[in-house]
Design a protein around this motif. Structure first.
Motif, PDB file in Angstrom:
ATOM      1  N   LEU A 181       0.841  -1.211   0.000  1.00 23.06           N
ATOM      2  CA  LEU A 181       0.000   0.000   0.000  1.00 23.06           C
ATOM      3  C   LEU A 181       0.872   1.256   0.000  1.00 23.06           C
ATOM      4  O   LEU A 181       0.610   2.199  -0.748  1.00 23.06           O
ATOM      5  N   ILE A 185       0.776   4.163  -2.803  1.00 20.69           N
ATOM      6  CA  ILE A 185       0.484   5.567  -2.462  1.00 20.69           C
ATOM      7  C   ILE A 185       1.624   6.468  -2.947  1.00 20.69           C
ATOM      8  O   ILE A 185       1.396   7.527  -3.533  1.00 20.69           O
ATOM      9  N   SER A 218      -8.175  -3.390  -1.026  1.00 19.04           N
ATOM     10  CA  SER A 218      -7.505  -2.326  -0.256  1.00 19.04           C
ATOM     11  C   SER A 218      -6.856  -1.326  -1.202  1.00 19.04           C
ATOM     12  O   SER A 218      -6.870  -0.117  -0.952  1.00 19.04           O
ATOM     13  N   ILE A 219      -6.275  -1.828  -2.280  1.00 18.21           N
ATOM     14  CA  ILE A 219      -5.617  -0.915  -3.220  1.00 18.21           C
ATOM     15  C   ILE A 219      -6.644  -0.064  -3.956  1.00 18.21           C
ATOM     16  O   ILE A 219      -6.449   1.133  -4.169  1.00 18.21           O
ATOM     17  N   ILE A 222      -7.570   3.303  -2.532  1.00 17.29           N
ATOM     18  CA  ILE A 222      -6.594   4.395  -2.418  1.00 17.29           C
ATOM     19  C   ILE A 222      -7.060   5.595  -3.240  1.00 17.29           C
ATOM     20  O   ILE A 222      -7.406   5.463  -4.418  1.00 17.29           O
ATOM     21  N   LYS A 223      -7.060   6.758  -2.571  1.00 21.00           N
ATOM     22  CA  LYS A 223      -7.578   7.983  -3.188  1.00 21.00           C
ATOM     23  C   LYS A 223      -6.743   8.346  -4.434  1.00 21.00           C
ATOM     24  O   LYS A 223      -5.527   8.194  -4.419  1.00 21.00           O
TER      25      LYS A 223
END
Ligand code: 5AD
Ligand code: SF4
Length: 442
Positions: A181, A185, A218-219, A222-223
């Motif tokens: 993550l 990011i 989860s990925i 990510i914004k």
């Protein structure tokens, strides 16, 4: 004395990612990447051993490095990656100009070896495979572009009988969720619009209780991450959960690379692929049904030992039944050390070539057929680069991984634009950008 380095990369995307990792390590130590091989102090070649042809290319490049070294004996030449792992003895014996040989799990040694070389001029080799090495703490120096490669696991435990990868890259191991993550990011913050999760067997990812579909989800949260791809999955591990997560999140591209290898149950078994023709077809259609407008590509090997005419016809008939969007097609190449290398019913080279051509020709028809079906659609396209054919046009890929060319019209590399598909010339598509007002009217 050693100031600059040049890395040449062959083979799969994992090698591209590994070269970025190695660049990251070298830059951290103060070395500078050079784009001129003839002036670099250190030349590394990151190699692939998957087929004989891949190795041949590297051998011929090594001949060129040897010439460079004759003029400048102080330069360092290093062979990295799968061929280093596979052919270390013959490289050390026959290629005396090679100074460093490092397998895929030994890249951390690279700095020490360069330092040692300065002192002692010794040749160095490390090809130990690790059960744990995933290089999580090392920041890669990424190539410029719109896509960031993110390795999530290394190695392979599948042992397909034709494949050298489990021997050159060792056992399967996954990176922690947090380290992945953080890397994603970081890539998004650095401006990458798309990320591709990488692994030899990406969907057998498992870290503690986290499986591949959990990781994908989860990925996807990510914004500002616009597009997510992954490669290569194994059909055996293609779970319903993965397909559901793909369906639930818009930023996961509707594209699956699903390597078939053969359409014959007898050959699939001999390849140790662990699925049948019927299971593959079911999986294919369930993906097609659940993911709207999905693109599916594949890998096919022709001429595996013992492949009869009937076995080959089974591959052809499966292709006809599913009609892949695209396919990477290969002649079987015997890899010493693999189980299939001991099979003694090899197919004649000429026959392999005939079969390969038939598969290529059929795939062209299917690509054209699928491309025609999307004429008139409005597709979301991420602009990647200028078209080779015209400086007035961009090219980019649809979510389903099809290349489209279109007039630039106030857009930029990295933009995601809506493109109306107008034509196809076979593998690629042509279209026109549709503005948001035009979208509303439509
Ligand atoms: N010969 C030909 N093709 C191979 N592949 C892997 N090993 C071999 C081999 N020995 C192909 C498979 C795999 C792709 C990455 O390379 O199709 O999916
Ligand atoms: Fe090779 Fe099979 Fe592993 Fe893919 S799944 S890397 S083809 S052994």
């Amino acid at each position: 004395m050693y100031e600059s380095f040049f890395i040449e990369t062959y083979g799969c995307q994992m090698n591209v990612a590994d070269s970025e990792l190695i660049s990251g390590m070298l830059i951290k130590e103060g070395l500078k990447p050079s784009d001129d091989i003839e002036n670099a102090d250190i030349i590394f070649v990151n190699t692939c051993a998957i087929r004989e042809h891949a190795e041949d290319k590297v051998h011929s490049r090594l001949g060129f490095y040897n010439k460079l070294k004759k003029d400048k004996p102080e330069i360092i030449i290093g062979v990295l990656g799968c061929m280093a792992q596979n052919l270390k003895d013959s490289i050390l014996q026959n290629k005396t100009y090679v100074d460093i040989v490092l397998g895929p799990d030994s890249y951390r040694k690279i700095i020490d070896l360069i330092q040692n070389r300065k002192k002692e001029k010794l040749r160095s080799i490390d090809t130990n495979l690790s059960r744990y090495e995933v290089y999580s703490d090392i920041l890669p120096s990424r190539n410029k572009g719109i896509n960031a490669w993110i390795p999530i696991m290394r190695g392979c435990d599948k042992f397909c009988t034709f494949c050298i990868v489990p021997f050159t890259r060792g056992r399967e191991r996954s990176r922690s969720l947090d380290s992945i993550l953080n890397e994603v990011i970081d890539a998004v913050d650095s401006g990458y619009k798309e990320i591709t999760l990488l692994g030899q067997n990406v969907n057998s990812y498992k870290f503690e209780n986290i499986e591949f579909h959990d990781l994908l989800e989860s990925i996807a949260k990510i914004k500002d991450l616009k597009r997510i791809r992954y490669t290569s999955p194994h059909p055996q591990d293609m779970s319903e959960e993965v397909i559901n997560v793909m369906n639930d999140y818009e930023n996961i591209c509707n594209y699956v690379h699903l390597p078939l290898q053969s359409g014959s149950n007898r050959i699939l078994e001999r390849m140790n692929r662990t699925y049948s023709r019927e299971r593959f077809i079911d999986l294919y259609f369930s993906i097609k049904e659940k993911l709207k407008n999905v693109g599916v590509s594949t890998d096919i090997i022709v001429g595996f030992p013992g492949e009869s005419d009937q076995d080959f016809q089974d591959t052809i008939s499966l292709m006809q039944e599913v009609k892949f969007d695209s396919a990477f097609t290969f002649k079987y190449s015997s890899r010493p050390g693999t189980k299939a290398a001991n099979y003694n019913d090899n197919i004649d080279e000429v026959e392999k070539q005939v079969r390969l051509q038939k598969v290529i020709d059929l795939q062209k028809i299917h690509s054209m057929y699928n491309n025609r079906k999307i004429i008139g659609n409005i597709e979301s396209v991420l602009i990647e680069k200028e078209s080779k054919k015209s400086e007035l046009k961009w090219t980019g890929r649809t979510e389903s991984n099809k290349w489209v060319a279109f007039d630039k019209k106030y857009s930029h590399v990295g933009d995601i634009v809506n493109v109306k598909i107008n034509q196809t010339s076979g593998i690629s598509l042509q279209g026109d950008i549709v503005t948001s007002q035009e979208m509303e009217i439509a």
